[in-house]
Design a protein around this motif. Structure first.
Motif, PDB file in Angstrom:
ATOM      1  N   LEU A 602       0.759  -1.509  -0.173  1.00 52.08           N
ATOM      2  CA  LEU A 602       0.001   0.216  -0.006  1.00 52.08           C
ATOM      3  C   LEU A 602       0.908   1.514  -0.385  1.00 52.08           C
ATOM      4  N   LEU A 603       1.916   1.504   0.909  1.00 52.13           N
ATOM      5  CA  LEU A 603       2.969   2.170   0.347  1.00 52.13           C
ATOM      6  C   LEU A 603       3.274   2.737  -0.970  1.00 52.13           C
ATOM      7  N   HIS A 604       3.439   1.766  -1.612  1.00 54.82           N
ATOM      8  CA  HIS A 604       4.061   1.479  -2.972  1.00 54.82           C
ATOM      9  C   HIS A 604       2.184   2.346  -3.985  1.00 54.82           C
ATOM     10  N   VAL A 605       1.316   1.683  -3.249  1.00 51.09           N
ATOM     11  CA  VAL A 605       0.842   2.284  -4.134  1.00 51.09           C
ATOM     12  C   VAL A 605       0.333   4.112  -4.047  1.00 51.09           C
ATOM     13  N   GLY A 606       0.364   4.586  -2.393  1.00 48.17           N
ATOM     14  CA  GLY A 606       0.473   5.624  -2.161  1.00 48.17           C
ATOM     15  C   GLY A 606       1.462   6.215  -2.939  1.00 48.17           C
ATOM     16  N   VAL A 607       2.317   5.234  -3.516  1.00 48.14           N
ATOM     17  CA  VAL A 607       4.135   7.116  -4.264  1.00 48.14           C
ATOM     18  C   VAL A 607       3.183   7.337  -5.877  1.00 48.14           C
ATOM     19  N   ALA A 608       2.662   5.855  -5.843  1.00 54.27           N
ATOM     20  CA  ALA A 608       2.461   6.004  -7.305  1.00 54.27           C
ATOM     21  C   ALA A 608       1.237   6.566  -7.589  1.00 54.27           C
ATOM     22  N   CYS A 609       0.290   7.339  -6.408  1.00 53.20           N
ATOM     23  CA  CYS A 609      -0.675   7.954  -6.527  1.00 53.20           C
ATOM     24  C   CYS A 609      -0.154   9.680  -6.118  1.00 53.20           C
ATOM     25  N   ALA A 610       0.939  10.436  -5.525  1.00 55.08           N
ATOM     26  CA  ALA A 610       1.652  10.893  -5.535  1.00 55.08           C
ATOM     27  C   ALA A 610       2.792  11.393  -6.559  1.00 55.08           C
ATOM     28  N   GLU A 611       2.982  10.680  -7.789  1.00 55.68           N
ATOM     29  CA  GLU A 611       3.476  11.077  -8.373  1.00 55.68           C
ATOM     30  C   GLU A 611       3.731  12.559  -8.548  1.00 55.68           C
ATOM     31  N   ALA A 612       4.268  13.264  -8.822  1.00 51.27           N
ATOM     32  CA  ALA A 612       4.846  14.207  -9.661  1.00 51.27           C
ATOM     33  C   ALA A 612       4.255  14.570 -10.752  1.00 51.27           C
ATOM     34  N   ASN A 613       4.160  13.908 -11.665  1.00 49.94           N
ATOM     35  CA  ASN A 613       3.817  13.776 -13.693  1.00 49.94           C
ATOM     36  C   ASN A 613       2.105  12.894 -13.225  1.00 49.94           C
ATOM     37  N   PRO A 614       1.441  14.372 -13.690  1.00 49.29           N
ATOM     38  CA  PRO A 614      -0.424  13.438 -13.724  1.00 49.29           C
ATOM     39  C   PRO A 614       0.020  12.504 -14.153  1.00 49.29           C
ATOM     40  N   VAL A 615       0.092  12.420 -15.052  1.00 48.96           N
ATOM     41  CA  VAL A 615       0.039  11.531 -16.695  1.00 48.96           C
ATOM     42  C   VAL A 615       1.104   9.826 -16.666  1.00 48.96           C
ATOM     43  N   VAL A 616       1.442   9.783 -15.607  1.00 50.89           N
ATOM     44  CA  VAL A 616       2.243   8.633 -15.144  1.00 50.89           C
ATOM     45  C   VAL A 616       1.085   7.787 -13.449  1.00 50.89           C
ATOM     46  N   ARG A 617       0.559   9.297 -13.663  1.00 51.53           N
ATOM     47  CA  ARG A 617      -0.398   8.518 -12.446  1.00 51.53           C
ATOM     48  C   ARG A 617      -1.627   7.609 -12.440  1.00 51.53           C
ATOM     49  N   PRO A 618      -2.330   6.969 -11.679  1.00 58.14           N
ATOM     50  CA  PRO A 618      -3.325   5.224 -12.433  1.00 58.14           C
ATOM     51  C   PRO A 618      -4.691   7.187 -12.230  1.00 58.14           C
ATOM     52  N   ASP A 619      -5.171   6.440 -12.646  1.00 61.82           N
ATOM     53  CA  ASP A 619      -6.768   6.641 -12.742  1.00 61.82           C
ATOM     54  C   ASP A 619      -6.718   6.307 -11.123  1.00 61.82           C
ATOM     55  N   MET A 620      -8.466   6.936 -10.968  1.00 63.20           N
ATOM     56  CA  MET A 620      -9.058   6.257  -9.505  1.00 63.20           C
ATOM     57  C   MET A 620      -9.557   5.256  -9.808  1.00 63.20           C
ATOM     58  N   LYS A 621     -10.635   4.430 -10.712  1.00 60.35           N
ATOM     59  CA  LYS A 621     -10.203   2.844 -10.756  1.00 60.35           C
ATOM     60  C   LYS A 621      -9.702   2.543 -10.925  1.00 60.35           C
ATOM     61  N   GLU A 622      -8.700   3.349 -11.518  1.00 61.18           N
ATOM     62  CA  GLU A 622      -6.726   1.209 -11.238  1.00 61.18           C
ATOM     63  C   GLU A 622      -6.381   1.915  -9.827  1.00 61.18           C
TER      64      GLU A 622
END
Length: 643
Positions: A602-622
């Motif tokens: 879940l830490l890794h999920v949080g890090v992915a959500c908080a990526e500086a570049n919005p393009v590489v962030r997952p969408d909410m369903k993902e």
């Protein structure tokens, strides 16, 4: 308006006199400024200025911990402070629960912090305090949970009154010059965890307070016995009891004055009611600081005061004409419009008569709790910067937000529309916000948020946000203001997401200050937001839950020093890059070795959500899919999550 003010003032005067007869604390601001005067080398406290406020405004006071406008803690660490601490000023802050002055240059005897009401934690480690601590120093500090005295120059015996602290969770005494024995702190037995099963029983000899399978001692039968209470017949009258008798006489005198005032008030009310054509209705406020009463005033026309609590629409057949409409009729600007009848139907007069108290201030507006006569408690949000659309469009938006149904969102119940301000009414959730449960008392334990509770909260937030993003897909920001203060927690630890979908209603010039989504990197760099900005906000919340740290992202830019929080996004990302994830976990949950792999995922999920570049962030369903995957959610359950 003046008439109504004079009607209410005697009652408030009565309450004020009554409370003043018990205690008369000065405002937190004045007490803190007085405290600052006693310090030397206080350059770090430059934000503590007479023309600013400690808990509100554009500049928050460094090192001051607040909750809903009330000072609850001081975190003045590593500031080079010295001088003789003015405890008298701290006594005048009724909400103060924690004091941390670690790693400064204070010396001399330990300050008389035992005079400060209901402290739960004192942290004085890393100073130059010396001398003996009186044996009874802690005898009055019944709420104390954490005591850090380490790395000073204390001498003499360890205070025996430490043994009286029934709620003590942490005690640090190392690197002093104490002598004698450690007091027999009466705490429940310590169970040896299964992770130490490789050790022999002989490794734990000489520790009668340990229990568990290894030492063959049943933990349930090894509870510490409490000391017998003294018989009332053996207790002698004390100075305190004499003072209490005197206080009772004062209170009785004040009560007599109140009766006279209220009698006069009744006569005035009878006379004025016959003449009044319009009035100012007052929502009374029981001040959380135990000071004088404060009025929260809302203007309403006379026509809006003729209604009382009605039963829910399901029990009022033949009333379809008013369903979802203006409860008070007439369509006037003073009406209360019900948009969700799950908690019944009520009118403006019911709200104005309700007993109320301040809950706090936020970026969007102030919040109040109102307890109505029928026993229904509601939270009232009062907002002024919400004139982006006309009344008809505002009504349509509120009805859309109220129509959403999901176990993890908190829809509005009603609203009150005026050009100058808006009221939005929600169901009141007594357990409080996630922000308070995690950080309400700096330094205190939040053990009630164990790993199962936090896992449930993370999953619920992800599900609720995925639902919002599916239902409000046309919104630039389906939520816009997701943060721990806007996530309420039910008694069974189910998260309820509130204050969603307000972006289309808030004035353009106020958006960046009002909504947390505008703290996302893309908003700060180029002023753009998108649904991915909500994903960033969710990432911050996930990291906050797993680390237990207060995110500096919640603070106003330019005021992130002095113990005001930690940049959880950068801190966690750096540790993950070095494979140090386990070092990040909140100590309250890190002991759960069996579930650490889920925490790390879940830490890794949080890090992915908080990526500086919005393009590489997952969408909410993902994001929801990844959260469920980390939680080992069953496939058939996953298929029902968006329902």
């Amino acid at each position: 308006m003046a008439v109504a003010h004079h009607l209410v003032s005697p009652l408030f005067l009565c309450i004020f006199l009554f409370l003043s007869s018990i205690t008369s604390p000065m405002p937190d601001k004045e007490a803190l400024l007085q405290f600052k005067e006693s310090l030397q080398n206080a350059d770090a406290l430059g934000s503590w200025a007479p023309n600013t406020e400690p808990c509100t405004g554009d500049v928050r006071w460094v090192g001051v911990i607040c909750y809903q406008g009330i000072v609850t803690g001081l975190r003045l660490e590593d500031m080079g402070l010295s001088g003789k601490i003015d405890v008298e000023s701290l006594v005048k802050i009724p909400g103060l629960r924690t004091i941390s002055i670690m790693n400064n240059k204070f010396g001399g005897n330990i300050p008389e912090f035992n005079r400060v009401g209901s402290l739960k934690g004192i942290f004085v480690s890393g100073n130059q305090f010396s001398g003996e601590i009186m044996p009874d120093y802690f005898s009055t500090m019944r709420s104390m949970k954490k005591v850090w005295l380490s790395d000073n120059q204390f001498t003499g015996e360890i205070p025996s009154s430490l043994a009286q602290l029934r709620n003590l969770l942490e005690l640090r005494l190392e690197n002093n010059q104490f002598t004698g024995e450690i007091p027999p702190v009466k705490q429940p037995p310590l169970e040896i965890p299964a992770s130490l099963s490789g050790f022999r029983a002989s490794s734990f000899e000489g520790n009668p307070g340990l229990c568990g399978r290894i030492v063959e001692r049943d933990c349930s039968n090894n509870q510490t016995q409490n000391e017998p209470e003294k018989s009332p017949s053996n207790q002698q009258p004390s100075q305190t009891s004499m003072e209490n008798t005197s206080s009772k006489k004062i209170v009785a005198a004040v009560a007599t004055v109140c009766v006279v005032i209220l009698s006069i008030l009744a006569v005035v009310v009878f006379a004025v009611r016959r003449k009044r054509k319009e009035g100012l209705y007052v929502l009374g406020n029981r001040n959380l600081n135990a000071g004088g009463a404060v009025a929260v005033q809302v203007v309403a026309s006379k026509e809006s005061s003729s209604n009382s609590i009605r039963p829910s629409m399901s029990s009022r057949k033949g009333s379809a004409r008013r369903k979802g409409g203006d409860v008070n009729g007439g369509g006037g600007m003073g009406d209360l419009v019900i948009v969700n009848e799950e908690k019944g139907v009520f009118g403006m007069v019911d709200l104005m008569k309700a007993a109320a108290e301040v809950l706090g201030n936020g970026g969007i507006g102030s919040a109040y709790k109102a307890m109505m006569a029928n026993g229904v408690a509601v939270a009232v949000k009062r907002m002024k910067e919400m004139n982006r659309v006309a009344k008809e469009a505002f009504d349509a938006e509120m009805r859309r937000l109220a129509s959403l149904k999901h176990r993890n969102i908190l829809p509005p119940l009603a609203y009150h529309y005026r050009k100058e301000e808006k009221l939005v009414i929600y169901e009141y959730v007594p357990n409080g916000s996630l922000l308070y449960l995690l950080h309400g008392d700096h330094g205190s334990s939040h053990a009630e948020l164990d790993w199962p509770a936090r896992l449930k909260i993370i999953r619920g937030i992800a599900r609720g946000m995925a639902y919002l993003h599916a239902e409000l897909s046309s919104y630039e920001l389906p939520h816009g203001n997701l943060k721990s203060s806007n996530i309420l927690i039910s008694k069974d630890n189910e998260p309820l997401i509130g204050e969603y979908g307000f972006q289309p209603l808030i004035n353009d010039g106020h958006l960046t200050r009002a909504l947390f989504a505008y703290k996302s990197p893309e908003a700060i760099l180029n002023g753009t937001v998108s649904p991915k900005s909500d994903v960033y906000c969710l990432g911050v919340v996930i990291l906050e839950l797993l680390t237990g740290k207060f995110p500096s992202q919640y603070l106003i830019p330019g005021n992130q020093s002095g113990g005001g929080g930690i940049d959880v996004v950068r801190w966690v990302a750096s540790a993950v890059a070095e494979s140090r994830e386990a070092d990040l976990l909140d100590l309250e949950i890190a002991s759960s070795d069996r579930h650490k792999y889920k925490m790390v995922k879940l830490l890794h999920v949080g890090v992915a959500c908080a990526e500086a570049n919005p393009v590489v962030r997952p969408d909410m369903k993902e994001v929801m899919r990844r959260v469920e995957e980390a939680c080992n959610c069953e496939a058939e359950e996953f298929s029902r999550l968006l329902r």
